[in-house]
Design a protein around this motif. Structure first.
Motif, PDB file in Angstrom:
ATOM      1  N   ARG A 168     -24.471   2.716 -14.709  1.00  0.00           N
ATOM      2  CA  ARG A 168     -25.507   3.321 -13.658  1.00  0.00           C
ATOM      3  C   ARG A 168     -24.858   2.788 -12.399  1.00  0.00           C
ATOM      4  O   ARG A 168     -24.800   3.449 -11.387  1.00  0.00           O
ATOM      5  CB  ARG A 168     -26.852   3.202 -13.754  1.00  0.00           C
ATOM      6  N   GLY A 169     -24.811   1.599 -12.107  1.00  0.00           N
ATOM      7  CA  GLY A 169     -24.358   0.732 -10.970  1.00  0.00           C
ATOM      8  C   GLY A 169     -23.225   1.305 -10.633  1.00  0.00           C
ATOM      9  O   GLY A 169     -22.892   1.668  -9.324  1.00  0.00           O
ATOM     10  N   MET A 170     -22.122   1.382 -11.513  1.00  0.00           N
ATOM     11  CA  MET A 170     -20.927   1.773 -11.462  1.00  0.00           C
ATOM     12  C   MET A 170     -20.835   3.182 -10.615  1.00  0.00           C
ATOM     13  O   MET A 170     -20.158   3.565  -9.591  1.00  0.00           O
ATOM     14  CB  MET A 170     -19.899   1.914 -12.811  1.00  0.00           C
ATOM     15  N   VAL A 171     -21.463   4.195 -11.349  1.00  0.00           N
ATOM     16  CA  VAL A 171     -21.617   5.522 -10.875  1.00  0.00           C
ATOM     17  C   VAL A 171     -22.142   5.210  -9.155  1.00  0.00           C
ATOM     18  O   VAL A 171     -21.678   5.923  -8.392  1.00  0.00           O
ATOM     19  CB  VAL A 171     -22.188   6.353 -11.681  1.00  0.00           C
ATOM     20  N   CYS A 172     -23.081   4.543  -9.094  1.00  0.00           N
ATOM     21  CA  CYS A 172     -23.793   4.492  -7.778  1.00  0.00           C
ATOM     22  C   CYS A 172     -22.891   4.009  -6.814  1.00  0.00           C
ATOM     23  O   CYS A 172     -22.807   4.544  -5.382  1.00  0.00           O
ATOM     24  CB  CYS A 172     -25.153   3.796  -7.810  1.00  0.00           C
ATOM     25  N   ASP A 173     -21.820   3.098  -7.183  1.00  0.00           N
ATOM     26  CA  ASP A 173     -21.033   2.156  -6.055  1.00  0.00           C
ATOM     27  C   ASP A 173     -19.892   3.178  -5.874  1.00  0.00           C
ATOM     28  O   ASP A 173     -18.649   2.777  -5.501  1.00  0.00           O
ATOM     29  CB  ASP A 173     -20.578   1.073  -6.877  1.00  0.00           C
ATOM     30  N   GLY A 174     -19.697   4.309  -6.692  1.00  0.00           N
ATOM     31  CA  GLY A 174     -18.668   5.424  -6.465  1.00  0.00           C
ATOM     32  C   GLY A 174     -17.313   5.088  -7.254  1.00  0.00           C
ATOM     33  O   GLY A 174     -16.471   5.709  -7.287  1.00  0.00           O
ATOM     34  N   GLU A 175     -17.462   4.087  -8.339  1.00  0.00           N
ATOM     35  CA  GLU A 175     -16.426   3.997  -9.306  1.00  0.00           C
ATOM     36  C   GLU A 175     -15.967   5.100  -9.746  1.00  0.00           C
ATOM     37  O   GLU A 175     -14.664   5.432 -10.244  1.00  0.00           O
ATOM     38  CB  GLU A 175     -16.429   2.807  -9.916  1.00  0.00           C
ATOM     39  N   ALA A 176     -16.867   5.907 -10.352  1.00  0.00           N
ATOM     40  CA  ALA A 176     -16.543   7.221 -11.345  1.00  0.00           C
ATOM     41  C   ALA A 176     -15.646   8.101 -10.364  1.00  0.00           C
ATOM     42  O   ALA A 176     -14.905   8.996 -11.082  1.00  0.00           O
ATOM     43  CB  ALA A 176     -17.809   7.683 -11.676  1.00  0.00           C
ATOM     44  N   ASP A 177     -15.967   8.021  -8.965  1.00  0.00           N
ATOM     45  CA  ASP A 177     -15.260   8.943  -8.288  1.00  0.00           C
ATOM     46  C   ASP A 177     -13.656   8.732  -8.145  1.00  0.00           C
ATOM     47  O   ASP A 177     -13.009   9.630  -7.533  1.00  0.00           O
ATOM     48  CB  ASP A 177     -15.762   9.041  -6.796  1.00  0.00           C
ATOM     49  N   ALA A 178     -13.297   7.759  -8.454  1.00  0.00           N
ATOM     50  CA  ALA A 178     -11.995   7.067  -8.285  1.00  0.00           C
ATOM     51  C   ALA A 178     -11.398   7.605  -9.699  1.00  0.00           C
ATOM     52  O   ALA A 178     -10.130   7.508  -9.694  1.00  0.00           O
ATOM     53  CB  ALA A 178     -11.842   5.568  -8.238  1.00  0.00           C
ATOM     54  N   LEU A 179     -11.973   8.181 -10.576  1.00  0.00           N
ATOM     55  CA  LEU A 179     -11.223   8.543 -11.855  1.00  0.00           C
ATOM     56  C   LEU A 179     -10.293   9.851 -11.614  1.00  0.00           C
ATOM     57  O   LEU A 179     -10.782  10.704 -10.857  1.00  0.00           O
ATOM     58  CB  LEU A 179     -12.125   8.902 -12.747  1.00  0.00           C
ATOM     59  N   VAL A 180      -9.061   9.523 -12.016  1.00  0.00           N
ATOM     60  CA  VAL A 180      -8.021  10.625 -11.849  1.00  0.00           C
ATOM     61  C   VAL A 180      -8.259  11.908 -12.902  1.00  0.00           C
ATOM     62  O   VAL A 180      -8.665  11.545 -14.091  1.00  0.00           O
ATOM     63  CB  VAL A 180      -6.517  10.311 -11.724  1.00  0.00           C
ATOM     64  N   PRO A 181      -7.964  13.170 -12.514  1.00  0.00           N
ATOM     65  CA  PRO A 181      -8.112  14.285 -13.535  1.00  0.00           C
ATOM     66  C   PRO A 181      -7.470  14.046 -14.771  1.00  0.00           C
ATOM     67  O   PRO A 181      -8.129  14.315 -15.969  1.00  0.00           O
ATOM     68  CB  PRO A 181      -7.514  15.303 -12.949  1.00  0.00           C
ATOM     69  N   GLU A 182      -6.226  13.440 -14.997  1.00  0.00           N
ATOM     70  CA  GLU A 182      -5.516  13.230 -16.299  1.00  0.00           C
ATOM     71  C   GLU A 182      -6.396  12.532 -17.121  1.00  0.00           C
ATOM     72  O   GLU A 182      -6.637  12.621 -18.447  1.00  0.00           O
ATOM     73  CB  GLU A 182      -4.222  12.961 -15.964  1.00  0.00           C
ATOM     74  N   ARG A 183      -6.873  11.173 -16.510  1.00  0.00           N
ATOM     75  CA  ARG A 183      -7.795  10.614 -17.316  1.00  0.00           C
ATOM     76  C   ARG A 183      -9.152  10.936 -18.008  1.00  0.00           C
ATOM     77  O   ARG A 183      -9.532  10.662 -18.936  1.00  0.00           O
ATOM     78  CB  ARG A 183      -7.961   9.075 -16.693  1.00  0.00           C
ATOM     79  N   VAL A 184      -9.762  11.765 -16.817  1.00  0.00           N
ATOM     80  CA  VAL A 184     -11.046  12.350 -17.313  1.00  0.00           C
ATOM     81  C   VAL A 184     -10.834  13.292 -18.549  1.00  0.00           C
ATOM     82  O   VAL A 184     -11.547  13.196 -19.501  1.00  0.00           O
ATOM     83  CB  VAL A 184     -11.454  13.080 -16.183  1.00  0.00           C
ATOM     84  N   TRP A 185      -9.620  14.018 -18.407  1.00  0.00           N
ATOM     85  CA  TRP A 185      -9.434  15.145 -19.443  1.00  0.00           C
ATOM     86  C   TRP A 185      -9.137  14.370 -20.784  1.00  0.00           C
ATOM     87  O   TRP A 185      -9.459  14.889 -21.860  1.00  0.00           O
ATOM     88  CB  TRP A 185      -8.137  16.121 -19.007  1.00  0.00           C
ATOM     89  N   GLN A 186      -8.246  13.262 -20.538  1.00  0.00           N
ATOM     90  CA  GLN A 186      -7.725  12.576 -21.822  1.00  0.00           C
ATOM     91  C   GLN A 186      -8.781  11.957 -22.473  1.00  0.00           C
ATOM     92  O   GLN A 186      -8.957  12.396 -23.956  1.00  0.00           O
ATOM     93  CB  GLN A 186      -6.741  11.386 -21.379  1.00  0.00           C
ATOM     94  N   GLU A 187      -9.963  11.607 -22.052  1.00  0.00           N
ATOM     95  CA  GLU A 187     -11.071  10.847 -22.642  1.00  0.00           C
ATOM     96  C   GLU A 187     -12.150  12.040 -22.983  1.00  0.00           C
ATOM     97  O   GLU A 187     -12.611  12.028 -24.329  1.00  0.00           O
ATOM     98  CB  GLU A 187     -11.745   9.946 -21.661  1.00  0.00           C
ATOM     99  N   LEU A 188     -12.230  13.176 -22.244  1.00  0.00           N
ATOM    100  CA  LEU A 188     -12.969  14.408 -22.649  1.00  0.00           C
ATOM    101  C   LEU A 188     -12.520  15.074 -23.764  1.00  0.00           C
ATOM    102  O   LEU A 188     -13.376  15.406 -24.530  1.00  0.00           O
ATOM    103  CB  LEU A 188     -13.274  15.133 -21.379  1.00  0.00           C
ATOM    104  N   SER A 189     -11.369  15.232 -23.864  1.00  0.00           N
ATOM    105  CA  SER A 189     -10.700  15.927 -24.813  1.00  0.00           C
ATOM    106  C   SER A 189     -10.881  15.106 -26.145  1.00  0.00           C
ATOM    107  O   SER A 189     -11.173  15.572 -27.340  1.00  0.00           O
ATOM    108  CB  SER A 189      -9.163  16.197 -24.514  1.00  0.00           C
ATOM    109  N   ARG A 190     -10.606  13.606 -26.186  1.00  0.00           N
ATOM    110  CA  ARG A 190     -10.810  13.043 -27.348  1.00  0.00           C
ATOM    111  C   ARG A 190     -12.278  12.853 -27.738  1.00  0.00           C
ATOM    112  O   ARG A 190     -12.701  13.023 -28.923  1.00  0.00           O
ATOM    113  CB  ARG A 190     -10.261  11.619 -27.099  1.00  0.00           C
ATOM    114  N   GLY A 191     -13.025  12.910 -26.647  1.00  0.00           N
ATOM    115  CA  GLY A 191     -14.643  12.838 -27.165  1.00  0.00           C
ATOM    116  C   GLY A 191     -14.986  14.112 -27.762  1.00  0.00           C
ATOM    117  O   GLY A 191     -15.876  14.251 -28.776  1.00  0.00           O
ATOM    118  N   LEU A 192     -14.532  15.357 -27.363  1.00  0.00           N
ATOM    119  CA  LEU A 192     -14.968  16.701 -27.832  1.00  0.00           C
ATOM    120  C   LEU A 192     -14.554  16.670 -29.183  1.00  0.00           C
ATOM    121  O   LEU A 192     -15.150  17.255 -30.167  1.00  0.00           O
ATOM    122  CB  LEU A 192     -14.344  17.735 -26.972  1.00  0.00           C
ATOM    123  N   MET A 193     -13.679  15.977 -29.760  1.00  0.00           N
ATOM    124  CA  MET A 193     -13.036  15.911 -31.139  1.00  0.00           C
ATOM    125  C   MET A 193     -13.788  14.886 -31.990  1.00  0.00           C
ATOM    126  O   MET A 193     -13.421  14.744 -33.237  1.00  0.00           O
ATOM    127  CB  MET A 193     -11.535  15.746 -31.308  1.00  0.00           C
TER     128      MET A 193
END
Length: 416
Positions: A168-193
Motif C-alpha cells: 500500500r505504501g508503494m502504491v501511495c508513493d507512486g511506485e506502481a505508476d512507474a510500471l511499463v505496459p509490457e511488464r504489466v501485461w506479462q504479469e497480468l497474463s500469467r496471473g489470468l492463467m
C-alpha cells in the motif's frame, strides 16, 4: 543436481521456484541455479556461455540450463529498471537470496540436498503465508504484481499484514505508476492463467494498485445488476466469478482476457439507468480497446474480447432467434471465416453465464445450438451455388443473396 564443470572454489545452488515447489510437493518443470565464489571470466573459461544482458547469466555447456552468478543490487532510480547489480566472487549466497521478493522464493538447496533458508521460507510455506524478504521489496513495483500472481496460484496462502502494508505504501508513493505496459501485461497474463485468477485482482484492489493499473476493472465493484439475472448483484463480484469459472473450464488466455473485459461498460452506466445497463456492450468495447492499447495486449486477445463484449448478450438470448437472425449473428461474430475463434467466443459466454451465484452448474445450451447453426452454414457448398446462380444470369449481390438463402435454409433444416 547436475554435475557441473565449475571453476575451482565455486559452489552451485538450486534456488527459487524449483526448491519452493518441491517442498510443496508440486511438479517441478524449470530449474534455476546460482553460482557462488567465482567471476564471469572463470565461468567462461570453464565452458559456460554468457547470455545475460543486465547481469552475468550463463548457459551450461551440456544441459543448456541457466546459471546466474550470485549478485547483490542497489536502487538508483524509480521503477523496476532503476537498479545497479554487483556480481563478483565476494557476493555471498545470503546476499543473493536477500534480494529476492518473497521468503518462499528465497530458499536454496546445495548439491548434497542441504537447504539454506536464512529468511524463514520453509516456515512460511508451512504456514501458507506470502511474506516479503526485506524492505528492499518496496524498491521494485513489479513485485506487487508478482505477489498478486502468486496469490492466484497458491490460493490457500494469505498475505502477511506487514507485506500488504508495504505494498500500500508503494502504491501511495507512486511506485506502481512507474510500471511499463509490457511488464504489466506479462504479469497480468500469467496471473489470468493461474488456478484462481480472482485472487490476483482482489489483492491488487486491496493494496490500491488495481485502481492505478486497471481503473476500468476497479470501478466495477459496487455497481449493481438486476438480481433476476445476477443473484450476486455486484458487478465486480460477478467478474471474479467469471474469471474463476474460466480457470475451472481450462480456458486459454484469450478467453480469460475476454472474460475480464466483457462487462467493463457497466462501470460507466449512468446512475439513472441502474441497475440495468442499457448500451453497456458498446461502452465495454470502447473501454477495452483503450485498455488493450495501453497494455499492448496481443491482437488475438484484443479481437476476441471485442467480439465477446459486443455480442455476449445476443449470444445468451440466441435460443429465441430464427435462422435468418442466427445467420446475422454468426456473421457479426465472423464465425464462418473463423470457426475456431467462434468456439472461444462461446466458451467465454459460457463462463459469463455460469459465473453467477448459485448458477455455476447450470448448462449453457446456447453454445450447442450456435455451433450447430455455424456448422450447417459452413456445410453449404457456396462455390456450387455461386456457379448455378451465375449460370442463371445472377450477378454480384444476387449471387451473395443466393448463398445467404442456402445458408438460412441449411440452418433451419439443422435446427428444425
Amino acid at each position: 543436481m547436475t554435475k557441473t564443470p565449475l571453476p575451482a572454489g565455486a559452489a552451485v545452488y538450486e534456488v527459487g521456484g524449483a526448491v519452493r515447489d518441491a517442498l510443496l510437493g508440486r511438479a517441478v518443470h524449470d530449474h534455476d541455479w546460482v553460482v557462488v565464489g567465482t567471476d564471469p571470466q572463470a565461468m567462461q573459461a570453464a565452458g559456460f556461455v554468457p547470455v545475460g544482458r543486465d547481469f552475468p547469466v550463463f548457459l551450461h555447456p551440456e544441459t543448456h540450463e541457466e546459471y546466474a552468478l550470485a549478485r547483490s543490487e542497489r536502487k538508483t532510480a524509480p521503477g523496476y529498471r532503476g537498479f545497479v547489480f554487483h556480481a563478483a566472487a565476494d557476493v555471498t549466497l545470503e546476499q543473493d537470496l536477500a534480494r529476492r521478493d518473497l521468503t518462499i522464493n528465497a530458499i536454496a538447496r546445495a548439491a548434497d540436498g542441504t537447504l539454506v533458508d536464512p529468511f524463514g521460507g520453509r516456515r512460511d510455506l508451512e504456514a501458507r503465508v506470502l511474506r516479503h524478504v526485506s524492505p528492499a521489496f518496496a524498491e521494485d513495483p513489479v513485485r506487487i504484481l508478482r505477489l498478486a500472481r502468486f496469490a492466484a496460484r497458491f490460493d490457500d496462502f494469505t498475505v502477511a499484514p506487514e507485506t500488504m502494508k508495504l505494498m500500500r505504501g508503494m502504491v501511495c508513493d507512486g511506485e506502481a505508476d512507474a510500471l511499463v505496459p509490457e511488464r504489466v501485461w506479462q504479469e497480468l497474463s500469467r496471473g489470468l492463467m493461474e488456478a484462481k485468477p480472482s485472487r490476483m485482482f482482489e489483492l491488487l484492489r486491496e493494496c490500491g494498485a488495481l485502481k492505478r493499473l486497471l481503473p476500468e476493472v476497479e470501478r466495477l465493484w459496487g455497481v449493481p445488476q438486476p438480481e433476476a439475472h445476477h443473484p450476486e448483484i455486484d458487478t465486480g463480484v460477478h467478474l471474479m466469478m467469471v474469471l474463476d469459472m474460466a480457470a475451472r473450464l481450462g480456458a486459454p488466455l484469450a478467453v480469460r482476457y475476454a472474460c475480464l473485459c466483457h462487462d467493463l461498460g457497466k462501470g460507466t452506466t449512468p446512475a439513472e439507468l441502474l441497475p440495468r445497463h442499457l448500451g453497456h456492450e458498446g461502452r465495454s468495447v470502447r473501454l477495452l480497446k483503450a485498455m488493450s492499447a495501453r497494455l499492448r495486449v496481443p491482437n488475438d486477445c484484443r479481437e476476441l474480447a471485442e467480439v465477446v463484449a459486443r455480442e455476449h448478450g445476443n449470444l445468451h438470448r440466441s435460443d429465441g432467434l430464427d435462422a435468418a437472425a442466427l445467420l446475422r449473428l454468426l456473421e457479426r461474430c465472423d464465425a464462418l471465416r473463423q470457426p475456431q475463434r467462434f468456439d472461444a467466443v462461446l466458451l467465454a459466454c459460457e463462463c459469463d453465464a455460469r459465473g453467477r451465484l448459485g448458477l455455476q452448474q447450470r448448462p449453457y445450451p446456447q453454445a450447442e445450438r450456435l455451433r450447430a447453426a455455424r456448422d450447417a452454414a459452413l456445410g453449404v457448398a457456396t462455390a456450387e451455388i455461386a456457379e448455378r446462380a451465375a449460370a442463371a444470369g445472377a450477378r454480384g449481390p444476387r449471387i451473395g443473396e443466393a448463398i445467404q438463402a442456402a445458408r438460412r435454409a441449411a440452418i433451419e433444416a439443422r435446427l428444425g
